[in-house]
Enzyme design. Structure first.
Site, short mmCIF file in Angstrom:
data_model
loop_
_atom_site.label_atom_id
_atom_site.label_comp_id
_atom_site.label_asym_id
_atom_site.label_seq_id
_atom_site.Cartn_x
_atom_site.Cartn_y
_atom_site.Cartn_z
N ILE A 17 0.82 -1.21 0.00
CA ILE A 17 0.00 0.00 0.00
C ILE A 17 0.85 1.26 0.00
O ILE A 17 0.67 2.15 -0.83
CB ILE A 17 -0.96 0.00 1.21
CG1 ILE A 17 -1.93 -1.17 1.13
CG2 ILE A 17 -1.74 1.32 1.26
CD1 ILE A 17 -2.85 -1.29 2.34
N LYS A 156 -8.12 -0.78 15.27
CA LYS A 156 -8.92 -0.29 14.15
C LYS A 156 -10.26 0.27 14.65
O LYS A 156 -10.74 1.30 14.15
CB LYS A 156 -9.17 -1.40 13.13
CG LYS A 156 -7.92 -1.96 12.48
CD LYS A 156 -7.18 -0.94 11.64
CE LYS A 156 -6.02 -1.58 10.89
NZ LYS A 156 -5.17 -0.61 10.18
#
Length: 228
Positions: A17, A156
């Site tokens: 990423i 998260k």
């Protein structure tokens, strides 16, 4: 010397990423700063500033922003892509060692909060025409717990809350805050089949939008945003 080009800061510059997102923003005319524990500043190029960073230490984030501002300029876009997990057996998720739980929480949430805080301060310095976008690389664990991945799910989930609050609080100022979560076409998680180029395309699209969209950006490769 600060650049006259827009600046993107990517915290967590892995080969998938992070590096793909960096190349995508360079292609859009940005100067890019990448920060990661594995990077060396001597490897910087005219288009990319490399900064060594340890995201288990949230106090280091302000220094990273200061270095970016002094060498490239105030970041228009901030991407928080760092992540950590200490896998456990599914039947004993609470046996994760405390030091590992704290380290993972620091990387997944505490430093992410510090980055969002610094981003909000940086965005105040920029004109309304600037992107002023913060993107956190998330996954499905904020809404669908996975027992062996407890530590990353906790992080998260907490950071999703931070992003949601920030998106609502700052939207009138034109600041954008997003939690990005790649999915399969049926809405299921991609797990380890994360697509770096798909993230890169989607992140540049988020940066180019003029106003805050849904804070939780579930997206599908080749499709873009899709609400599940």
């Amino acid at each position: 010397m600060a650049s006259t080009s827009p600046v993107a800061l990517i915290l967590g510059a892995g080969a998938n990423i992070g590096q793909n997102v960096a190349r995508a923003f360079v292609a859009k005319g940005y100067k890019v700063a990448l920060a990661a524990r594995s990077l060396q500043e001597d490897d910087s190029t005219p288009d990319q500033l490399h900064i060594k960073g340890d995201f288990s230490d949230a106090d280091s984030i302000a220094g990273i922003f200061a270095k970016v501002k002094s060498q490239l300029g105030t970041p228009y876009v901030v991407v928080y892509n760092a992540a950590a997990v200490t896998p456990q057996k599914p039947e004993t998720p609470l046996l994760v060692p405390m030091k590992d739980f704290v380290r993972d929480l620091n990387i997944n949430t505490v430093s992410a909060f510090a980055a969002a805080q610094q981003a909000s301060l940086a965005f105040e310095e920029l004109p309304e025409s600037a992107s002023r976008t913060f993107i956190y690389t998330g996954n499905i664990t904020n809404i669908s717990p996975i027992a062996p991945l407890l530590t990353i799910g906790v992080g998260k989930s907490a950071t999703a809350h931070i992003v949601q609050v920030a998106a609502e609080a700052y939207q009138d100022r034109g600041f954008k805050f997003y939690y990005a979560d790649e999915r399969k076409a049926d809405g299921s998680p991609v797990y380890s089949a994360i697509d770096g180029p798909a993230h890169a395309q989607f992140y540049t699209e988020l940066a180019e939008t003029k106003s805050q969209g849904p804070w939780q950006q579930t997206f599908v490769k080749g499709v873009g945003y899709k609400k599940f």
